[in-house]
Write a protein that holds these residues in place. Structure first.
Motif, PDB file in Angstrom:
ATOM      1  N   ILE A   1       0.849  -1.202   0.000  1.00 25.51           N
ATOM      2  CA  ILE A   1       0.000   0.000   0.000  1.00 25.51           C
ATOM      3  C   ILE A   1       0.883   1.249   0.000  1.00 25.51           C
ATOM      4  O   ILE A   1       0.523   2.281  -0.563  1.00 25.51           O
ATOM      5  CB  ILE A   1      -1.043  -0.005   1.149  1.00 25.51           C
ATOM      6  N   GLN A   2       2.066   1.142   0.584  1.00 26.13           N
ATOM      7  CA  GLN A   2       3.001   2.265   0.537  1.00 26.13           C
ATOM      8  C   GLN A   2       3.433   2.536  -0.911  1.00 26.13           C
ATOM      9  O   GLN A   2       3.478   3.683  -1.356  1.00 26.13           O
ATOM     10  CB  GLN A   2       4.233   1.969   1.405  1.00 26.13           C
ATOM     11  N   ALA A   3       3.720   1.443  -1.637  1.00 25.67           N
ATOM     12  CA  ALA A   3       4.130   1.601  -3.038  1.00 25.67           C
ATOM     13  C   ALA A   3       2.989   2.216  -3.850  1.00 25.67           C
ATOM     14  O   ALA A   3       3.204   3.107  -4.686  1.00 25.67           O
ATOM     15  CB  ALA A   3       4.521   0.244  -3.609  1.00 25.67           C
ATOM     16  N   PHE A   4       1.772   1.762  -3.586  1.00 20.45           N
ATOM     17  CA  PHE A   4       0.596   2.306  -4.276  1.00 20.45           C
ATOM     18  C   PHE A   4       0.450   3.803  -3.938  1.00 20.45           C
ATOM     19  O   PHE A   4       0.247   4.641  -4.818  1.00 20.45           O
ATOM     20  CB  PHE A   4      -0.643   1.513  -3.829  1.00 20.45           C
ATOM     21  N   ALA A   5       0.564   4.102  -2.633  1.00 17.59           N
ATOM     22  CA  ALA A   5       0.411   5.497  -2.184  1.00 17.59           C
ATOM     23  C   ALA A   5       1.470   6.388  -2.828  1.00 17.59           C
ATOM     24  O   ALA A   5       1.176   7.495  -3.295  1.00 17.59           O
ATOM     25  CB  ALA A   5       0.502   5.564  -0.666  1.00 17.59           C
ATOM     26  N   ASP A   6       2.689   5.902  -2.897  1.00 17.29           N
ATOM     27  CA  ASP A   6       3.769   6.695  -3.500  1.00 17.29           C
ATOM     28  C   ASP A   6       3.513   6.922  -4.989  1.00 17.29           C
ATOM     29  O   ASP A   6       3.753   8.005  -5.516  1.00 17.29           O
ATOM     30  CB  ASP A   6       5.124   5.990  -3.326  1.00 17.29           C
ATOM     31  N   ASN A   7       3.020   5.891  -5.646  1.00 14.57           N
ATOM     32  CA  ASN A   7       2.779   6.007  -7.085  1.00 14.57           C
ATOM     33  C   ASN A   7       1.716   7.043  -7.411  1.00 14.57           C
ATOM     34  O   ASN A   7       1.847   7.808  -8.365  1.00 14.57           O
ATOM     35  CB  ASN A   7       2.377   4.643  -7.648  1.00 14.57           C
ATOM     36  N   TRP A   8       0.639   7.087  -6.600  1.00 14.29           N
ATOM     37  CA  TRP A   8      -0.475   7.986  -6.918  1.00 14.29           C
ATOM     38  C   TRP A   8      -0.450   9.293  -6.133  1.00 14.29           C
ATOM     39  O   TRP A   8      -1.236  10.200  -6.404  1.00 14.29           O
ATOM     40  CB  TRP A   8      -1.811   7.263  -6.695  1.00 14.29           C
ATOM     41  N   GLY A   9       0.420   9.372  -5.143  1.00 16.59           N
ATOM     42  CA  GLY A   9       0.513  10.625  -4.381  1.00 16.59           C
ATOM     43  C   GLY A   9      -0.406  10.691  -3.177  1.00 16.59           C
ATOM     44  O   GLY A   9      -0.797  11.787  -2.765  1.00 16.59           O
ATOM     45  N   TYR A  10      -0.784   9.554  -2.608  1.00 18.06           N
ATOM     46  CA  TYR A  10      -1.548   9.594  -1.357  1.00 18.06           C
ATOM     47  C   TYR A  10      -0.640  10.093  -0.242  1.00 18.06           C
ATOM     48  O   TYR A  10       0.532   9.714  -0.166  1.00 18.06           O
ATOM     49  CB  TYR A  10      -2.102   8.202  -1.010  1.00 18.06           C
ATOM     50  N   GLU A  11      -1.203  10.926   0.633  1.00 21.02           N
ATOM     51  CA  GLU A  11      -0.389  11.538   1.690  1.00 21.02           C
ATOM     52  C   GLU A  11       0.051  10.559   2.760  1.00 21.02           C
ATOM     53  O   GLU A  11       1.067  10.771   3.416  1.00 21.02           O
ATOM     54  CB  GLU A  11      -1.214  12.641   2.387  1.00 21.02           C
ATOM     55  N   SER A  12      -0.742   9.527   2.987  1.00 17.94           N
ATOM     56  CA  SER A  12      -0.444   8.637   4.110  1.00 17.94           C
ATOM     57  C   SER A  12      -1.028   7.258   3.830  1.00 17.94           C
ATOM     58  O   SER A  12      -1.805   7.098   2.885  1.00 17.94           O
ATOM     59  CB  SER A  12      -1.062   9.205   5.389  1.00 17.94           C
ATOM     60  N   ILE A  13      -0.663   6.312   4.676  1.00 14.93           N
ATOM     61  CA  ILE A  13      -1.252   4.976   4.535  1.00 14.93           C
ATOM     62  C   ILE A  13      -1.835   4.509   5.867  1.00 14.93           C
ATOM     63  O   ILE A  13      -1.455   4.994   6.930  1.00 14.93           O
ATOM     64  CB  ILE A  13      -0.238   3.921   4.034  1.00 14.93           C
ATOM     65  N   GLU A  14      -2.744   3.571   5.772  1.00 13.94           N
ATOM     66  CA  GLU A  14      -3.272   2.858   6.931  1.00 13.94           C
ATOM     67  C   GLU A  14      -3.258   1.377   6.565  1.00 13.94           C
ATOM     68  O   GLU A  14      -3.373   1.028   5.386  1.00 13.94           O
ATOM     69  CB  GLU A  14      -4.721   3.268   7.232  1.00 13.94           C
ATOM     70  N   THR A  15      -3.167   0.514   7.584  1.00 10.35           N
ATOM     71  CA  THR A  15      -3.209  -0.925   7.305  1.00 10.35           C
ATOM     72  C   THR A  15      -4.470  -1.570   7.891  1.00 10.35           C
ATOM     73  O   THR A  15      -4.639  -2.777   7.809  1.00 10.35           O
ATOM     74  CB  THR A  15      -1.955  -1.638   7.846  1.00 10.35           C
ATOM     75  N   ASP A  16      -5.329  -0.745   8.484  1.00 11.30           N
ATOM     76  CA  ASP A  16      -6.593  -1.256   9.037  1.00 11.30           C
ATOM     77  C   ASP A  16      -7.699  -0.318   8.563  1.00 11.30           C
ATOM     78  O   ASP A  16      -7.659   0.887   8.862  1.00 11.30           O
ATOM     79  CB  ASP A  16      -6.487  -1.253  10.572  1.00 11.30           C
ATOM     80  N   TRP A  17      -8.678  -0.854   7.832  1.00 13.87           N
ATOM     81  CA  TRP A  17      -9.684   0.044   7.261  1.00 13.87           C
ATOM     82  C   TRP A  17     -10.486   0.776   8.330  1.00 13.87           C
ATOM     83  O   TRP A  17     -10.975   1.881   8.121  1.00 13.87           O
ATOM     84  CB  TRP A  17     -10.595  -0.676   6.260  1.00 13.87           C
ATOM     85  N   ARG A  18     -10.581   0.156   9.509  1.00 11.73           N
ATOM     86  CA  ARG A  18     -11.336   0.816  10.590  1.00 11.73           C
ATOM     87  C   ARG A  18     -10.628   2.105  11.018  1.00 11.73           C
ATOM     88  O   ARG A  18     -11.264   3.104  11.328  1.00 11.73           O
ATOM     89  CB  ARG A  18     -11.493  -0.116  11.779  1.00 11.73           C
ATOM     90  N   ALA A  19      -9.319   2.066  11.012  1.00 10.89           N
ATOM     91  CA  ALA A  19      -8.542   3.260  11.383  1.00 10.89           C
ATOM     92  C   ALA A  19      -8.753   4.352  10.336  1.00 10.89           C
ATOM     93  O   ALA A  19      -8.895   5.541  10.661  1.00 10.89           O
ATOM     94  CB  ALA A  19      -7.065   2.908  11.495  1.00 10.89           C
ATOM     95  N   LEU A  20      -8.816   3.952   9.079  1.00 10.48           N
ATOM     96  CA  LEU A  20      -9.035   4.946   8.021  1.00 10.48           C
ATOM     97  C   LEU A  20     -10.410   5.590   8.167  1.00 10.48           C
ATOM     98  O   LEU A  20     -10.558   6.817   8.110  1.00 10.48           O
ATOM     99  CB  LEU A  20      -8.905   4.290   6.640  1.00 10.48           C
ATOM    100  N   VAL A  21     -11.422   4.746   8.389  1.00 10.09           N
ATOM    101  CA  VAL A  21     -12.803   5.273   8.495  1.00 10.09           C
ATOM    102  C   VAL A  21     -12.930   6.188   9.717  1.00 10.09           C
ATOM    103  O   VAL A  21     -13.679   7.163   9.692  1.00 10.09           O
ATOM    104  CB  VAL A  21     -13.815   4.096   8.553  1.00 10.09           C
ATOM    105  N   ALA A  22     -12.159   5.899  10.754  1.00 11.36           N
ATOM    106  CA  ALA A  22     -12.254   6.702  11.990  1.00 11.36           C
ATOM    107  C   ALA A  22     -11.553   8.054  11.860  1.00 11.36           C
ATOM    108  O   ALA A  22     -11.762   8.945  12.687  1.00 11.36           O
ATOM    109  CB  ALA A  22     -11.645   5.914  13.147  1.00 11.36           C
TER     110      ALA A  22
END
Ligand code: SOE
Length: 397
Positions: A68-89
């Motif tokens: 997901i870090q590689a994906f984020a770097d490729n598209w320019g996402y500012e940050s990553i999460e590894t648990d969807w609940r953390a992202l939704v929160a």
């Protein structure tokens, strides 16, 4: 939260654009094929459409941190999460894009609704209509904007078909025919389930070609020609057992490899639909044809910028099928792209969907297909599978 280098490197110019627009902070869950098409759309949309809002790629999420870090770097996402609940929160996320396998759509959507997040959900909406009902109830109770990624509605030629039908150019409709043909699962060596192959596992996908391919055809059909009332279907699983990637064991295949159905639309027209992953030579041949009293329309995904139109009102001597090259500035969406005659492609349908979704936030008019619209498609899929199981006609609903 881990900040990606791409964000740190964001240039001053882009920061200025973000500030001039209303930011819409996106949280992406998933990083597969659809994660890429959607991310590309978020990146491009403000370059081509004049909108109040601008998507900001805030966070991408998946269990595998490295990927997901590689994906984020490729598209320019500012940050990553590894648990969807953390992202939704996260308070800095406005809209969640659900790009996971189908069996997670419901749980994530319910959590998003509870957290007051907007939702852009990959198709099909859910594993079945019962799940879809719950999802609709949740987003409607929460009042959060929601949309499902049935992208083919937004091929300009298909949108033009909608305009012509709504203008009454076809008159009374008699027939609606659609096919979605692929050939990627013919090999007996192909495993089922697990990474990259969850579409072959009914416990994760809900169904086979019915939810994956026919669902596209059904969404477009309902949009163009209204509801489908009843269906009579047959399905086949050509290869009965495959090794499951997760267990290494040979297990029964429970998805439908092919599905054909006929049906009746509420407007009295007849439906004939077919989808398969066993049509040798076809990779993604989505075609549709509509026959009405005054004219007919035909469209083919492999030639997606053309709409074929037969107008019975033309003078007899020159009457015939015409192939409209849907690239003129007066054609749907096209004034936002290049100059007349120059065509666009598959990825642009996702850009159009984001543009329409962002516009809907400006106007307050929902952009379709909403969860409620996509539930209609889910109900038809359920009726198709039930009909195939019982070898009898089934009403939708
Ligand atoms: C399956 O092969 C697939 O990728 C679908 O999941 C998509 O929805 C369709 O547009 C193309 O084919």
């Amino acid at each position: 939260m881990i900040q990606t280098p791409a964000f740190k490197e964001l240039g001053r110019k882009e920061e200025k654009i973000i500030m001039a627009k209303k930011p819409l902070n996106i949280g992406m869950i998933g990083y597969g094929f659809m994660g890429r098409t959607h991310s590309n759309a978020y990146c491009k949309v403000n370059n081509f459409f004049d909108l109040e809002y601008k998507p900001v790629l805030k966070a991408a999420c998946a269990r595998n941190a490295e990927r997901i870090q590689a994906f984020a770097d490729n598209w320019g996402y500012e940050s990553i999460e590894t648990d969807w609940r953390a992202l939704v929160a996260r308070e800095d996320i406005d809209a969640v894009d659900i790009c996971t396998p189908n069996n997670l759509h419901k749980e994530i959507a319910l959590a998003c609704a509870e957290a007051g997040k907007m939702i852009l959900c990959e198709k099909p909406l859910s594993m079945n209509a019962a799940e879809g009902e719950e999802m609709c109830a949740a987003v409607e109770a929460a009042g959060v904007p929601n949309i499902v990624w049935y992208n083919y509605r937004r091929v300009p030629a298909v949108t033009l078909a909608k305009q012509l039908i709504d203008e009454g150019k076809l008159g009374r409709i008699f027939h609606y025919r659609a096919q979605f043909l692929q050939d990627w699962t013919i090999s007996t060596e192909l495993p089922q389930g697990g990474e990259g192959l969850w579409r072959l596992d009914a416990s994760v996908a809900g169904s086979g070609v019915t939810g994956d391919l026919l669902a596209h055809c059904i969404d477009t059909a309902i949009w163009l020609n209204g509801s489908i009332d009843s269906v009579s279907a047959m399905t086949e699983t050509f290869i009965k057992e495959r090794v499951h990637q997760d267990t290494g064991e040979v297990m029964p295949v429970t998805i439908d490899d092919a599905c054909t159905f006929m049906g009746r639309f509420s407007n009295g027209s007849l439906a004939l639909f077919e989808s398969t992953r066993y049509a040798r030579g076809h990779k993604a041949l989505y075609t549709l044809e509509i026959n009405g009293e005054k004219g007919s329309l035909r469209w083919d995904l492999h030639d997606l910028h053309r709409l074929e139109y037969f107008d019975h009102g033309d003078a007899g001597a020159v009457r015939g099928w015409k192939s409209i090259h849907v690239t003129d500035s007066e054609h749907p969406y096209m004034s936002n792209w290049w100059v007349p005659g120059l065509q666009i492609g598959y990825e642009h349908t996702f850009v159009h969907q984001v543009a329409d979704f962002l516009k809907s936030l400006e106007t307050g008019e929902p952009a379709g297909p909403t969860f409620r619209d996509a539930l209609e498609t889910q109900k038809v899929c359920d009726a198709v599978l039930a009909s195939a199981n019982s070898s009898t006609w089934h009403n939708v609903g």
